[in-house]
Scaffold this active site. Sequence first.
Site, mmCIF file in Angstrom:
data_model
loop_
_atom_site.group_PDB
_atom_site.id
_atom_site.type_symbol
_atom_site.label_atom_id
_atom_site.label_comp_id
_atom_site.label_asym_id
_atom_site.label_seq_id
_atom_site.Cartn_x
_atom_site.Cartn_y
_atom_site.Cartn_z
ATOM 1 N N SER A 149 0.867 -1.170 -0.037
ATOM 2 C CA SER A 149 0.220 -0.088 -0.009
ATOM 3 C C SER A 149 0.928 1.214 0.026
ATOM 4 O O SER A 149 1.787 1.576 1.054
ATOM 5 C CB SER A 149 -0.950 -0.051 1.416
ATOM 6 O OG SER A 149 -1.643 1.169 1.264
ATOM 7 N N LYS A 175 -1.241 -1.100 -4.315
ATOM 8 C CA LYS A 175 -2.203 -0.428 -4.133
ATOM 9 C C LYS A 175 -1.548 1.006 -3.908
ATOM 10 O O LYS A 175 -0.700 1.273 -3.135
ATOM 11 C CB LYS A 175 -3.072 -0.831 -2.877
ATOM 12 C CG LYS A 175 -4.050 0.069 -2.014
ATOM 13 C CD LYS A 175 -4.532 -0.554 -0.799
ATOM 14 C CE LYS A 175 -5.015 -0.037 0.296
ATOM 15 N NZ LYS A 175 -5.759 -0.542 1.418
ATOM 16 N N LYS A 177 -2.717 5.150 -2.701
ATOM 17 C CA LYS A 177 -3.858 5.885 -2.130
ATOM 18 C C LYS A 177 -3.989 7.026 -2.960
ATOM 19 O O LYS A 177 -3.284 7.568 -3.791
ATOM 20 C CB LYS A 177 -3.314 6.212 -0.514
ATOM 21 C CG LYS A 177 -3.066 5.517 0.206
ATOM 22 C CD LYS A 177 -4.330 4.915 0.936
ATOM 23 C CE LYS A 177 -4.115 3.964 2.062
ATOM 24 N NZ LYS A 177 -5.405 3.547 2.427
ATOM 25 N N ASP A 202 -6.991 3.257 -3.414
ATOM 26 C CA ASP A 202 -8.005 3.364 -2.258
ATOM 27 C C ASP A 202 -8.050 4.860 -1.870
ATOM 28 O O ASP A 202 -7.152 5.530 -1.719
ATOM 29 C CB ASP A 202 -7.045 2.536 -1.170
ATOM 30 C CG ASP A 202 -7.804 2.586 0.232
ATOM 31 O OD1 ASP A 202 -8.970 2.938 0.149
ATOM 32 O OD2 ASP A 202 -7.217 1.847 1.366
ATOM 33 N N GLU A 227 -10.861 0.925 -3.673
ATOM 34 C CA GLU A 227 -11.196 0.808 -2.449
ATOM 35 C C GLU A 227 -12.001 1.936 -1.833
ATOM 36 O O GLU A 227 -11.581 3.027 -1.834
ATOM 37 C CB GLU A 227 -10.055 0.174 -1.475
ATOM 38 C CG GLU A 227 -10.426 -0.209 -0.065
ATOM 39 C CD GLU A 227 -8.897 -0.304 0.286
ATOM 40 O OE1 GLU A 227 -7.869 -0.798 -0.329
ATOM 41 O OE2 GLU A 227 -8.685 -0.839 1.792
ATOM 42 N N ASP A 252 -13.787 -1.394 2.555
ATOM 43 C CA ASP A 252 -13.275 -1.588 3.731
ATOM 44 C C ASP A 252 -13.620 -1.006 4.994
ATOM 45 O O ASP A 252 -14.538 -1.823 5.524
ATOM 46 C CB ASP A 252 -11.854 -0.890 3.539
ATOM 47 C CG ASP A 252 -10.801 -0.533 4.574
ATOM 48 O OD1 ASP A 252 -11.145 -0.867 5.832
ATOM 49 O OD2 ASP A 252 -9.627 -0.031 4.330
ATOM 50 N N LYS A 276 -10.221 -6.815 7.458
ATOM 51 C CA LYS A 276 -9.145 -6.377 8.475
ATOM 52 C C LYS A 276 -9.757 -7.057 9.885
ATOM 53 O O LYS A 276 -10.841 -6.582 10.165
ATOM 54 C CB LYS A 276 -9.235 -4.722 8.798
ATOM 55 C CG LYS A 276 -8.578 -4.038 7.640
ATOM 56 C CD LYS A 276 -8.229 -2.666 7.733
ATOM 57 C CE LYS A 276 -7.780 -1.836 6.669
ATOM 58 N NZ LYS A 276 -7.572 -0.459 6.771
ATOM 59 N N GLY A 304 -4.672 -4.216 6.116
ATOM 60 C CA GLY A 304 -3.615 -4.151 6.798
ATOM 61 C C GLY A 304 -3.805 -2.999 7.736
ATOM 62 O O GLY A 304 -4.532 -1.877 7.335
HETATM 63 O O1 OSB Z 1 -7.296 1.831 4.271
HETATM 64 O O2 OSB Z 1 -6.287 0.377 4.185
HETATM 65 C C1 OSB Z 1 -6.486 1.220 4.346
HETATM 66 C C2 OSB Z 1 -3.175 1.875 6.740
HETATM 67 C C3 OSB Z 1 -3.954 2.558 7.935
HETATM 68 C C4 OSB Z 1 -5.316 2.767 7.904
HETATM 69 C C5 OSB Z 1 -6.212 2.579 6.573
HETATM 70 C C6 OSB Z 1 -5.472 1.686 5.743
HETATM 71 C C7 OSB Z 1 -4.072 1.410 5.620
HETATM 72 C C8 OSB Z 1 -3.347 0.921 4.548
HETATM 73 C C9 OSB Z 1 -1.871 0.294 4.544
HETATM 74 O O3 OSB Z 1 -3.671 1.139 3.247
HETATM 75 C C10 OSB Z 1 -1.931 -1.234 5.173
HETATM 76 C C11 OSB Z 1 -0.793 -1.718 5.348
HETATM 77 O O4 OSB Z 1 0.167 -1.748 4.685
HETATM 78 O O5 OSB Z 1 -0.747 -2.238 6.581
HETATM 79 MG MG MG Z 2 -8.681 0.849 2.924
#
Ligand code: OSB
Ligand code: MG
Length: 382
Positions: A149, A175, A177, A202, A227, A252, A276, A304
Site C-alpha cells: 500500500s 495499491k 492511495k 484506495d 477501495e 473496507d 481487517k 492491514g
Molecule cells: O485504508 O487500508 C487502509 C493503513 C492504515 C489505515 C487504513 C488503511 C491503511 C493501509 C495500509 O492502506 C495497510 C498496511 O500496509 O498495513
Molecule cells: Mg482501505
Amino acid sequence: MTLRPSPTAALEGLILPKLDHLDLVTVKLPFVAPFGTSVYTWTDKEAMLMRIGSGGVTAWSECVSDPDPFYFYETNDTARHIIKDFLLPLIEPGIALGELEARFRRVRGHGMAKATIENGLLILIALQRGVPLHALLGRPAKKILSGLSIGLKETPADLVAAVENAVAKKYHRVKIKVKKGQDIEWVRAVRRRFPDLKLMVDANGDYALPDVAHLREFDAFSLMMIEQPLSYSDIYEHSLLQKEMKTAICLDESIHGLADAAAAIALGACRIINIKQGRVGGLLESMRIASFCADRGVDVWSGGMDETGIGRAVNIHLQTAEGFTLPGDTSETSNYFDEDIADPPVVLGPDGFIGVPGGPGLGVRVVPERILKRALRWERLR
Ligand code: OSB
Ligand code: MG
C-alpha cells in the site's frame, strides 16, 4: 448453494485457560517515512499491545487501532476503556470461546478491542498446544501473496518511483492511495509505466456520489478495484455507484462484521471485500466473512493497519483461511519500520511470496528489550 459446516465451529468450542496475568502496553515505533492518506498522514505507529500469561506461557496480541479516530472510530484509548471496563470482566476460565463471543456481543461495536482479546486467547492456546496459529485455525500452511500500500505522493513522478521499487521487489499487487485532486493523473502515470501491473486504488472515503463522472475516469486504467470510494459509513450509495462503474468496488471502512458483508453483497455495493481482522472483531468473524464470500464468488483479501510484527503475523496466519484469494496489504516489515518489536521481520521471497512462520503460536519472537525501548505506557490489569 449447499450448506457447509461452519468454518469456526471447532474454534468456538475451545475452552479458555485461566489467565494468570494481563498487561496492556502501548508502544510507539517511528515509520521509515510518513504514510499519507486522504484522511490523515501518520508518521509513526502507536500500538496498544496485550500480554497475557497462563501456566508459564506468555502470548502477545496487538490492537490495530490508532491513537486517533481518523480511519476508524476506535482509538487506543477507547479500546483500553472497553477492554478494561467491559470486556475483561466477561472472561472466565472454563467457558468456551463461542460463549465469550456471545458475551462480547452485548458490547456494541468496538471490534478492535474485542479482536485484541480473542486473538490473544487463540495465540495463547496455540502456544500451549505447541502448534502454529494457522494449525489451530484448522488450516495448512501456504505461501502468502504479498501486496504493498503506497501512500499519497506529491507528484506523479514520485509515485512512479515508489511503484518501481515495489515492482523490483516482486510484490504481487500494488495499491495506491488517492484523494480528490491527487488521483487520475497519478494513476495514469503509473499505468503508462506499468501497463500490466496488478494495480488498485484506495480513496478512504474521499468522494461522494455527485463525483460519479469523475470516478468513472478510473475505468480507463484496468484497475483490480477501487477501495472505499464513498463515505466510511455508507453501503447503499456504493451500490448505486457500482452500477455506474466498470471497476470493481471493494469495501473496507463500511464492513464491521458478517452482517455488513451480507448486506453489501445483497445490495451489489461491492464485488470485493477487504477484511481487517481487527475492524470485524477478530479472527473468527474474519473467517466467517471469508467463507460467506467464498460461497458467493466474492473475493476477499486481508487488509492491514501498518501493524507491528505481532499484528502483521496475525494477518499472515489469517490468510491461510479459505476465501483469501487476492493479495492483501501484507508487506515487508522494512516498508514501515527499521526495527520492529518482533523477530524475524517479514520479508518477501524472490517470487514475492511470504512464508507463514512455522513455530508455535504466531511463530515470531517478541523482543522484550525492544518493547521496553519503545514503551510509552505499561499497565498491569491482572
Ligand atoms: O485504508 O487500508 C487502509 C493503513 C492504515 C489505515 C487504513 C488503511 C491503511 C493501509 C495500509 O492502506 C495497510 C498496511 O500496509 O498495513
Ligand atoms: Mg482501505
